[in-house]
Design a protein around this motif. Structure first.
Motif, PDB file in Angstrom:
ATOM      1  N   LYS B  80       5.622  34.810 -17.982  1.00 51.59           N
ATOM      2  CA  LYS B  80       6.757  35.628 -17.573  1.00 51.59           C
ATOM      3  C   LYS B  80       6.398  36.440 -16.340  1.00 51.59           C
ATOM      4  O   LYS B  80       7.177  36.528 -15.381  1.00 51.59           O
ATOM      5  CB  LYS B  80       7.174  36.567 -18.720  1.00 51.59           C
ATOM      6  N   LEU B 134       6.480  26.910 -16.267  1.00 52.90           N
ATOM      7  CA  LEU B 134       7.313  26.765 -17.466  1.00 52.90           C
ATOM      8  C   LEU B 134       6.550  26.042 -18.571  1.00 52.90           C
ATOM      9  O   LEU B 134       6.557  26.457 -19.735  1.00 52.90           O
ATOM     10  CB  LEU B 134       8.594  25.995 -17.123  1.00 52.90           C
ATOM     11  N   ASN B 141       3.547  29.097 -26.284  1.00 55.98           N
ATOM     12  CA  ASN B 141       4.541  29.458 -27.292  1.00 55.98           C
ATOM     13  C   ASN B 141       5.405  30.659 -26.881  1.00 55.98           C
ATOM     14  O   ASN B 141       5.883  31.402 -27.724  1.00 55.98           O
ATOM     15  CB  ASN B 141       3.844  29.753 -28.620  1.00 55.98           C
ATOM     16  N   ILE B 142       5.570  30.826 -25.565  1.00 56.45           N
ATOM     17  CA  ILE B 142       6.385  31.945 -25.081  1.00 56.45           C
ATOM     18  C   ILE B 142       7.768  31.458 -24.691  1.00 56.45           C
ATOM     19  O   ILE B 142       8.760  32.116 -24.943  1.00 56.45           O
ATOM     20  CB  ILE B 142       5.684  32.623 -23.885  1.00 56.45           C
ATOM     21  N   PHE B 143       7.806  30.278 -24.076  1.00 57.67           N
ATOM     22  CA  PHE B 143       9.092  29.731 -23.659  1.00 57.67           C
ATOM     23  C   PHE B 143       9.578  28.663 -24.630  1.00 57.67           C
ATOM     24  O   PHE B 143       8.770  27.948 -25.249  1.00 57.67           O
ATOM     25  CB  PHE B 143       8.995  29.099 -22.265  1.00 57.67           C
ATOM     26  N   TYR B 144      10.920  28.589 -24.714  1.00 57.76           N
ATOM     27  CA  TYR B 144      11.517  27.447 -25.400  1.00 57.76           C
ATOM     28  C   TYR B 144      12.465  26.781 -24.415  1.00 57.76           C
ATOM     29  O   TYR B 144      13.490  27.354 -24.046  1.00 57.76           O
ATOM     30  CB  TYR B 144      12.262  27.873 -26.660  1.00 57.76           C
ATOM     31  N   ILE B 145      12.098  25.607 -23.942  1.00 57.96           N
ATOM     32  CA  ILE B 145      12.879  24.938 -22.898  1.00 57.96           C
ATOM     33  C   ILE B 145      13.057  23.478 -23.254  1.00 57.96           C
ATOM     34  O   ILE B 145      12.095  22.773 -23.577  1.00 57.96           O
ATOM     35  CB  ILE B 145      12.160  25.056 -21.536  1.00 57.96           C
ATOM     36  N   TYR B 187      15.041  35.262 -19.055  1.00 55.05           N
ATOM     37  CA  TYR B 187      14.170  35.189 -20.222  1.00 55.05           C
ATOM     38  C   TYR B 187      14.967  35.106 -21.524  1.00 55.05           C
ATOM     39  O   TYR B 187      14.680  34.292 -22.389  1.00 55.05           O
ATOM     40  CB  TYR B 187      13.248  36.411 -20.269  1.00 55.05           C
TER      41      TYR B 187
END
Lengths: 193, 193
Positions: B80, B134, B141-145, B187
């Motif tokens: 981020k 990304l 395990n921070i983004f869900y894309i 975010y």
DNA sequence: TTTTCGACTGTTTTACTAAAACGTTCCAAA
DNA sequence: TTTGGAACGTTTTAGTAAAACAGTCGAAAA
């Protein structure tokens, strides 16, 4: 018998056709007069200057676009869908309004104060409309937004970014193709939750 | 003793100063030669044309910006924060590179093929860099894309939108002020979850 | 051999000018 | 109240000769 306002409107339509083809500078008052089957100086009975008649044309186009947008977003109650319809209608409208906007830019690098005022006015209306949709979404328990004002600002700015390929006349660019990717981020973000 | 490459680089620097001041068209080969204390035709020993030396200047500036960006995003491990640093570094860099880009646009409306190729190249690098960040975020395990490619495209396009006020030279525009509102949407989105 | 530059070439830009076109005003006629 | 022909002062255009330009060449310097 035609009233003064009727003739004014006819002149706006005639002028609009020519302006959209040739832009502000390359359109002459004589051309507008000829197309309207009037003497050139008669136009000055209805408009005080070339700039004023151009402003009237732009204002009319903008009002039509606004109506179309409002109409489109009222075909649904879902705030998410409203935003989608809004962006689509706006983008498609820009393609046409862009003609005038571009015509101006290419002629004079700096635009007129009167047109600039119109732009600011419509920017504000746009901001408020988005804000209203966002608030509606909050009330319906669909959106979670800390600050609707800042969020609306962010959305408007992003949308202006999406517009650029349209104004630069990138013909192969299809908004519909990318819009849903954008909305997906806008709605859900990229973070895990 | 100065090697051929040394002189080439000196010429690029000297030319860069003048190009950034006067733009492509208003800079003459004679001016570059005088500033470098050389005869005009000597420049043609190092560069085959005015366009080539301009391209070399732009490429150098772009490379410097790229290094600065890579350096900045490596000061943190948080994806981020990486995106945040990336956008900031990029925006600030654009202010400078924008000089060259604008100089070109105002001179000739259509830019050169060689510069266009460079632009495409850096666009691709930019896309890949965002994509990498990304993916890193997903692994951590921070983004869900769903689709990193499309998401990266959406982010790059949005960023180009943010850039416009910079290129149009809107001096009162401060990226930092708005960036966090954007990142908040990027975010977390605007939907309840 | 590598590098420099003065002299040259053909093309583009500039600076100037007179004529044409322009936006706008005026006023008499409809 | 509405129209438009004539006129006004300004801006744009078209044309032209001179200057400046990007790029070449070949001889000389390093």
């Amino acid at each position: 018998m035609k009233t003064k306002d009727d003739i004014r409107e006819t002149l706006i339509n005639v002028a609009g056709n020519i302006f959209s083809k040739f832009g502000f500078k390359k359109t002459t008052m004589d051309e507008i007069a000829d197309a309207a089957r009037k003497g050139k100086s008669s136009i000055y009975y209805y408009f005080s200057s070339k700039e004023e008649i151009f402003g009237a044309v732009v204002e009319k186009e903008a009002t039509i676009l606004e109506k179309k947008i409002l109409n489109d977003i009222n075909t649904t109650d879902d705030p998410k869908e409203k935003i989608r319809k809004y962006i689509l209608a706006r983008m498609n409208g820009i393609k046409n309004l862009g003609n005038f906007y571009n015509a101006l830019k290419n002629d004079y690098l700096s635009s007129f104060e009167s047109i600039e005022k119109l732009r600011i006015k419509y920017d504000k209306e746009e901001h408020n409309l988005i804000k209203k949709i966002l608030q509606e979404g909050i009330e319906k328990n669909i959106f979670y937004i800390k600050n609707t004002d800042k969020t609306a600002k962010a959305i408007v700015t992003t949308m202006k970014g999406l517009e650029i390929p349209l104004i630069v006349k990138d013909n192969k660019y299809k908004i519909e193709d990318r819009l849903d990717d954008f909305l997906d981020i806008l709605y859900y973000g990229i973070c895990k939750h």
